[in-house]
Design an enzyme around this catalytic site. Sequence first.
Site, PDB file in Angstrom:
ATOM      1  N   GLY A 290      -1.542  -1.761   7.167  1.00 21.71           N
ATOM      2  CA  GLY A 290      -2.195  -0.618   6.556  1.00 21.71           C
ATOM      3  C   GLY A 290      -1.562   0.710   6.951  1.00 21.71           C
ATOM      4  O   GLY A 290      -0.347   0.828   7.141  1.00 21.71           O
ATOM      5  N   SER A 291      -2.407   1.725   7.116  1.00 17.22           N
ATOM      6  CA  SER A 291      -1.917   3.094   7.322  1.00 17.22           C
ATOM      7  C   SER A 291      -1.186   3.304   8.641  1.00 17.22           C
ATOM      8  O   SER A 291      -0.570   4.362   8.838  1.00 17.22           O
ATOM      9  CB  SER A 291      -3.097   4.074   7.242  1.00 17.22           C
ATOM     10  OG  SER A 291      -3.674   4.056   5.956  1.00 17.22           O
TER      11      SER A 291
END
EC number: 3.4.16.4
Length: 577
Positions: A290-291
């Site tokens: 993810g981020s």
Amino acid sequence: MKLEGALYPWRFRVVLALLAVMVGAIAWRIIDLQVVDHDFLKGQGDARSVRHVPIPAHRGLITDRNGEPLAVSTPVTTLWANGKELQAARDRWPALAAALGQEPKAFAQRLEQSAGREFMYLVRGLTPEQGEVVLDLKVPGVYAIEEFRRFYPAGEVTAHVVGFTDIDDRGREGVELAFDEWLAGVQGKRQVLKDRRGRLIKDVQVTQNAKAGKALALSIDLRLQYLAHRELRNALTEFGAKAGSLVILDVKTGEVLAMVNQPTYNPNNRRNLQPAMMRNRAMIDVFEPGSTVKPFSISAALQSGRWKPTDTVDVYPGTLQIGKYTIRDVSKNEGVLDLTGILIKSSNVGVSKIAFDIGAESIYSVMQQVGLGQDTGLGFPGERVGNLPNHRVWPKAETATLAYGYGLSVTAIQLAHAYSALANNGRSVPLTLTRADRSVAEGVQVIPESVARTVQGMLQQVVEAPGGVFRAKVPAYHVAGKSGTARKATVGSKGYTQNAYRSLFAGFAPISDPRIAMVVVIDEPSTGAYYGGLISAPVFGKVMAGTLRLMNIAPDNLLPPVEQATVATTTGQGVTR
């Protein structure tokens, strides 16, 4: 002697000569066996009575970096029996069963089934005192063997790292398996005399001394291991999570200072052990980060020379359509964001537009260089490599998802290694699970130093700026990091599981001279909240605070109490992800 009347007197003389030769040969053979070549008869006798009993080797001690024991060997007694001899002492079976703590009827049935065997285990791993109680009964056919059994003082706290041995003292998991040849040692031999029934008559001598295994000092710091274990366990309880992992690295030396997972198990008592508890999730479980990988996308942009920290991206209205695929931002961003703002707001739209400009190959190259989807070189049993896709032609959708952390899979240890390279001014140092007697290790420059320092400052703002992940703050220290929230892929089919997330936070400290890198992964929190900034960031803050103090790292943010309180009040109004 004269043979009168014999038709063939020479025949008699030939017979006498042959008999004399035979007697002489026999006499010579007797002299040869008894005087000249007496080793033959001795060897034949020894083959029927001399036996070599193995002497168990003491397995090597495993310690943490400060000499605290993590795995020790203790002497135990194993009792075995000659089934044939025990049949002649049936009246002693009840007393023997009672001394062994076994049910008499089941014990008698077992001995009946082994009546024709000359060797059978009665019980293994007794303490020497318990074994002596049984041997004092002097039941015919019952004998003892000296062995060693592994004991793990830290129990469940270091279970996934240290692993365990089987009943024969051979490594089966973790470091015990990875370094089995180093730890095992070499068995010795003791010469004994036994009668034809196998009973010991005399202990003659030790023909070969046992060679103890070599000691092994791990890079793990038991103090940090306990700290990380406690905070991760508390977080799983508080947020109702399924599992979790936490990894702490020394960015200068590449040493793994702590590695904990939940759920865990007690290696000293594995009776009710479930396979899922044995997973060293930090090295085995792969996930989409993810981020948390957005800093590496920004690094690729800066490294390309096409972008500067002050450049801006229009992210309005927070969505970006690519064919049938829609990219969305969690936060409702309006207007434009610079590169630091993209990281603070964790804008998928912003980092996707940057990726379209510089190309996926640039981002892929940086991620590969920092170790994402690559072998860490630790040699840990069962370690997964993950996957970093590389397309000949990168479609827009795959370019965007790579930039904000989807479409690739990594492990917690790989993500921590990548952040340690960023913290070490762009220099990647090989990881090690054993203590490294050095203050700085040689590494490879994978990100330009100027770029790494710039991204460090950006990640500091992600934590400390208004609207940042303030829950990751550490009193008296400047820290940097990035939260991430990734949906869990469905097992066995395409797509993602409904309402199933991994909450992540990765970062390092102190900013003035980064020493510690850390990754926190919490799997499937179920209390409603699931963003990394809400779930994993507080764990990062607590563990990082304790780690910096225990490692005696000097503070770099000693602000007056009033000013510090003002900063906390301001940042507390921000939105976290």
